[in-house]
Design an enzyme around this catalytic site. Structure first.
Site, short mmCIF file in Angstrom:
data_model
loop_
_atom_site.label_atom_id
_atom_site.label_comp_id
_atom_site.label_asym_id
_atom_site.label_seq_id
_atom_site.Cartn_x
_atom_site.Cartn_y
_atom_site.Cartn_z
N ARG A 158 2.74 4.34 1.28
CA ARG A 158 3.52 4.61 2.48
C ARG A 158 3.77 3.35 3.33
NH1 ARG A 158 4.22 8.36 -0.23
NH2 ARG A 158 3.71 10.53 0.14
N HIS A 193 11.55 12.05 -2.90
CA HIS A 193 12.19 10.79 -3.28
C HIS A 193 13.62 11.03 -3.77
CE1 HIS A 193 9.39 7.41 -2.93
NE2 HIS A 193 8.43 8.28 -3.14
N GLY A 206 0.82 -1.20 0.00
CA GLY A 206 0.00 0.00 0.00
C GLY A 206 0.85 1.26 0.00
N ALA A 231 12.73 6.46 -12.67
CA ALA A 231 11.48 7.09 -12.27
C ALA A 231 10.55 7.11 -13.47
CB ALA A 231 11.75 8.51 -11.79
#
Length: 167
Positions: A10, A48, A8, A32
């Protein structure tokens, strides 16, 4: 070698994937797949990027991920959900076409002599999408996750920051 990591939002997927990549190489690549959709999304991407240090080579590639992976690379692909979104938007929300294009591209990864760590989301475990477009995307994501998990050498699900081995 393909290592599939799902879970999921986080759940700790990115940190786990990055630590795993660094255990295989002192200089991994980070692919990315995201387009920048809005300011909030840009902030998330910036966070990130800030999480990774100089050991990482960052590559932005929206769809043709196999083309930027060289033999013997150690790469983290983050993430399937955003990668699929690119196909889904470009096909005007055509689930079948998006799935076919994504499978073709993923299957190219299987032929590479690289260590690939691919991150995905289990969006079907969350709130039921309110819109038809959202429900169709959830189906697309679920079918692609199944395809990746089936062909991955290893699969891990992250729950509350804890990795659980699927295979």
């Amino acid at each position: 070698m393909i290592h599939y990591i799902t879970g999921g939002e986080r759940s700790g997927k990115s940190n786990f994937a990055q630590d795993l990549a660094l255990s295989f190489s002192p200089t991994p690549k980070y692919i990315a797949t995201s387009r920048i959709w809005d300011d909030d999304h840009r902030k998330r991407i910036d966070r990130h990027i800030a999480d990774r240090d100089a050991r990482w080579t960052s590559i932005e590639e929206e769809k043709n991920i196999a083309a930027v992976i060289a033999p013997h690379d150690v790469v983290v692909i983050d993430c399937v959900t955003l990668w699929l979104t690119n196909f889904y938007m470009d096909t005007q929300n055509n689930v079948a076409e998006s799935l076919e294009l994504a499978k073709i591209e993923f299957d190219k990864l299987r032929d590479l002599e690289a260590h690939i760590i691919i991150i995905s989301n289990e969006i079907g475990m969350g709130v039921h999408a309110q819109t038809e477009i959202g429900r169709k995307f959830t189906e697309l994501q679920g079918w692609m996750n199944q395809h990746i998990a089936k062909h991955a050498n290893k699969a891990t699900v992250m729950i509350s920051g804890i990795p659980l081995t699927l295979k």
